[in-house]
Scaffold this motif. Structure first.
Motif, PDB file in Angstrom:
ATOM      1  N   GLU A  65     -18.404  11.665 -58.337  1.00 13.14           N
ATOM      2  CA  GLU A  65     -18.216  11.696 -59.930  1.00 13.14           C
ATOM      3  C   GLU A  65     -18.513  10.163 -60.207  1.00 13.14           C
ATOM      4  O   GLU A  65     -18.691   9.092 -59.497  1.00 13.14           O
ATOM      5  N   CYS A  66     -18.927   9.955 -61.517  1.00 12.98           N
ATOM      6  CA  CYS A  66     -19.326   8.672 -61.990  1.00 12.98           C
ATOM      7  C   CYS A  66     -17.993   7.877 -62.137  1.00 12.98           C
ATOM      8  O   CYS A  66     -16.908   8.335 -62.099  1.00 12.98           O
ATOM      9  N   LEU A  67     -18.056   6.563 -62.391  1.00 15.86           N
ATOM     10  CA  LEU A  67     -17.018   5.721 -62.288  1.00 15.86           C
ATOM     11  C   LEU A  67     -17.057   5.025 -63.733  1.00 15.86           C
ATOM     12  O   LEU A  67     -17.888   4.429 -63.964  1.00 15.86           O
ATOM     13  N   PRO A  68     -16.180   5.318 -64.553  1.00 15.70           N
ATOM     14  CA  PRO A  68     -15.071   6.517 -64.657  1.00 15.70           C
ATOM     15  C   PRO A  68     -15.828   7.768 -64.681  1.00 15.70           C
ATOM     16  O   PRO A  68     -16.753   8.145 -64.876  1.00 15.70           O
ATOM     17  N   ASN A  69     -14.826   8.655 -64.405  1.00 20.39           N
ATOM     18  CA  ASN A  69     -15.245  10.266 -64.352  1.00 20.39           C
ATOM     19  C   ASN A  69     -15.165  10.711 -65.863  1.00 20.39           C
ATOM     20  O   ASN A  69     -14.798   9.937 -66.575  1.00 20.39           O
ATOM     21  N   ARG A  70     -15.583  12.034 -65.983  1.00 16.78           N
ATOM     22  CA  ARG A  70     -15.654  12.700 -67.177  1.00 16.78           C
ATOM     23  C   ARG A  70     -14.507  12.728 -67.894  1.00 16.78           C
ATOM     24  O   ARG A  70     -14.605  12.427 -69.194  1.00 16.78           O
ATOM     25  N   ASP A  71     -13.637  12.990 -67.392  1.00 17.53           N
ATOM     26  CA  ASP A  71     -12.027  12.970 -67.848  1.00 17.53           C
ATOM     27  C   ASP A  71     -11.917  11.575 -68.502  1.00 17.53           C
ATOM     28  O   ASP A  71     -11.433  11.570 -69.757  1.00 17.53           O
ATOM     29  N   LEU A  72     -12.100  10.641 -67.881  1.00 20.69           N
ATOM     30  CA  LEU A  72     -11.737   9.185 -68.467  1.00 20.69           C
ATOM     31  C   LEU A  72     -12.840   8.802 -69.574  1.00 20.69           C
ATOM     32  O   LEU A  72     -12.347   8.193 -70.419  1.00 20.69           O
ATOM     33  N   LEU A  73     -14.134   9.151 -69.204  1.00 18.93           N
ATOM     34  CA  LEU A  73     -15.067   8.830 -70.374  1.00 18.93           C
ATOM     35  C   LEU A  73     -14.709   9.793 -71.624  1.00 18.93           C
ATOM     36  O   LEU A  73     -15.000   9.041 -72.663  1.00 18.93           O
ATOM     37  N   SER A  74     -14.047  10.849 -71.608  1.00 20.57           N
ATOM     38  CA  SER A  74     -13.825  11.544 -72.613  1.00 20.57           C
ATOM     39  C   SER A  74     -12.865  11.228 -73.381  1.00 20.57           C
ATOM     40  O   SER A  74     -12.538  11.038 -74.469  1.00 20.57           O
ATOM     41  N   PHE A  75     -11.749  10.583 -72.653  1.00 23.20           N
ATOM     42  CA  PHE A  75     -10.554  10.065 -73.236  1.00 23.20           C
ATOM     43  C   PHE A  75     -11.184   8.646 -74.087  1.00 23.20           C
ATOM     44  O   PHE A  75     -10.555   8.442 -75.107  1.00 23.20           O
ATOM     45  N   TYR A  76     -11.908   7.888 -73.123  1.00 20.14           N
ATOM     46  CA  TYR A  76     -12.579   6.731 -74.006  1.00 20.14           C
ATOM     47  C   TYR A  76     -13.100   7.133 -75.384  1.00 20.14           C
ATOM     48  O   TYR A  76     -12.930   6.377 -76.416  1.00 20.14           O
ATOM     49  N   TYR A  77     -13.771   8.189 -75.495  1.00 14.58           N
ATOM     50  CA  TYR A  77     -14.672   8.591 -76.555  1.00 14.58           C
ATOM     51  C   TYR A  77     -13.461   9.351 -77.692  1.00 14.58           C
ATOM     52  O   TYR A  77     -13.542   8.767 -79.032  1.00 14.58           O
ATOM     53  N   GLU A  78     -12.284   9.775 -77.479  1.00 18.46           N
ATOM     54  CA  GLU A  78     -11.312  10.302 -78.117  1.00 18.46           C
ATOM     55  C   GLU A  78     -10.515   9.325 -78.444  1.00 18.46           C
ATOM     56  O   GLU A  78     -10.104   9.139 -80.051  1.00 18.46           O
ATOM     57  N   LEU A  79     -10.504   8.033 -77.867  1.00 18.18           N
ATOM     58  CA  LEU A  79      -9.814   6.791 -78.611  1.00 18.18           C
ATOM     59  C   LEU A  79     -10.757   6.122 -79.521  1.00 18.18           C
ATOM     60  O   LEU A  79     -10.313   5.338 -80.235  1.00 18.18           O
ATOM     61  N   GLY A  80     -11.958   6.642 -79.625  1.00 16.31           N
ATOM     62  CA  GLY A  80     -12.899   5.763 -80.543  1.00 16.31           C
ATOM     63  C   GLY A  80     -14.277   5.085 -79.829  1.00 16.31           C
ATOM     64  O   GLY A  80     -14.904   4.575 -80.715  1.00 16.31           O
TER      65      GLY A  80
END
Ligand SMILES: [Zn+2]
Ligand SMILES: [Zn+2]
Length: 277
Positions: free
Chosen positions: A211-226
């Motif tokens: 998986e990428c660093l960070p992974n998809r879950d964390l990238l989505s979390f970043y997006y969610e935070l703005g």
């Protein structure tokens, strides 16, 4: 598109005779259809001071980059970059180095925390659970200090230690699926507040972690935070890996909702559409 993270034979973590030249990386970038490449050799400032890594020959890297710019003019943009590791361990020296070359892009990395040389060289499997959880917390703390220090453009490969935890058979660690949010929320918020770009590093896709660093879950979390400010880097340590897995990364980022990628010139940031070639 740009590959904003790559390493040549000058990088201290590449054994002599095993790396590729700036020119070879550029040829690979052209072959992969990239518009540009950032040459970002390792400068782990404390590891060099302590003799664990050879010093980086900044002038030779720069010279090779300028020659490549001339040779590939009109075909490829070649950015002068650096991957600065553990800046907060030697903050003044880090500032001085950054002022000594006309860098286009500075990557800020945490490969180690105080007390270890690099997560890659740390015997994590001999640690107790409390110890390795504490080491992870230290990683988060030092990343926050690095963001606070702030003299860099891109925060690289967050979750870097995960590769080595997994490599040592440790699967129980703070990840987005359990305690990730409480660990990463301050990091991602600090990146957004400081206007620092987050890297989607594709090297993990070429390794066991898959998986990428960070992974998809964390990238989505970043997006969610703005968070919208993102770039992609292969972290290639050989020419063949330049631009590796970029199609997958682009698809994943678009799917999350990202529309643009960051690019850099003399440390000024611009954005281009993710769909652009
Ligand atoms: Zn790195
Ligand atoms: Zn790197």
């Amino acid at each position: 598109m740009f590959d904003n993270h790559s390493h040549t034979q000058y990088s201290g973590d590449i054994p002599k005779g095993r790396g590729n030249s700036v020119r070879e990386l550029c040829l690979s970038a052209i072959e992969k259809g990239l518009k540009g490449i950032a040459i970002t050799d390792h400068f782990d400032i404390d590891g060099i001071r302590d003799g664990f890594f050879p010093p980086l020959d900044h002038d030779s890297v720069a010279q090779d980059i300028y020659e490549a710019r001339a040779e590939f003019a009109g075909k490829l943009t070649v950015l002068q970059g650096i991957e600065l590791g553990q800046a907060t361990h030697m903050p003044e020296e880090s500032h001085s180095q950054l002022a000594s070359q006309p860098y286009d892009i500075v990557l800020g990395s945490v490969h180690a925390v105080r007390g270890i040389i690099d997560f890659a060289d740390t015997d994590i499997k001999s640690m107790s659970k409390n110890e390795y959880i504490r080491l992870w917390e230290q990683y988060i703390e030092e990343m926050l200090d690095t963001i606070e220090w702030g003299n860099f453009d891109v925060l690289t490969h967050i979750t870097y230690p995960k590769r080595y935890y997994l490599g040592n058979g440790i699967t129980e660690f703070p990840d987005i699926k359990n305690k990730g949010r409480e660990y990463f929320e301050p990091v991602l918020k600090a990146v957004i507040d400081k206007g620092i770009t987050l890297e989607c590093n594709t090297s993990g896709l070429r390794q066991a972690m898959g998986e990428c660093l960070p992974n998809r879950d964390l990238l989505s979390f970043y997006y969610e935070l703005g968070g919208r400010d993102i770039t992609i880097g292969s972290d290639a340590h050989k020419a063949i890996d330049v631009g590796a897995n970029f199609a997958d990364a682009k698809e994943m980022l678009s799917d999350i909702g990202f529309t643009h990628l960051a690019s850099f010139c003399l440390r000024k940031k611009d954005f281009y559409r993710i769909s652009e070639d």
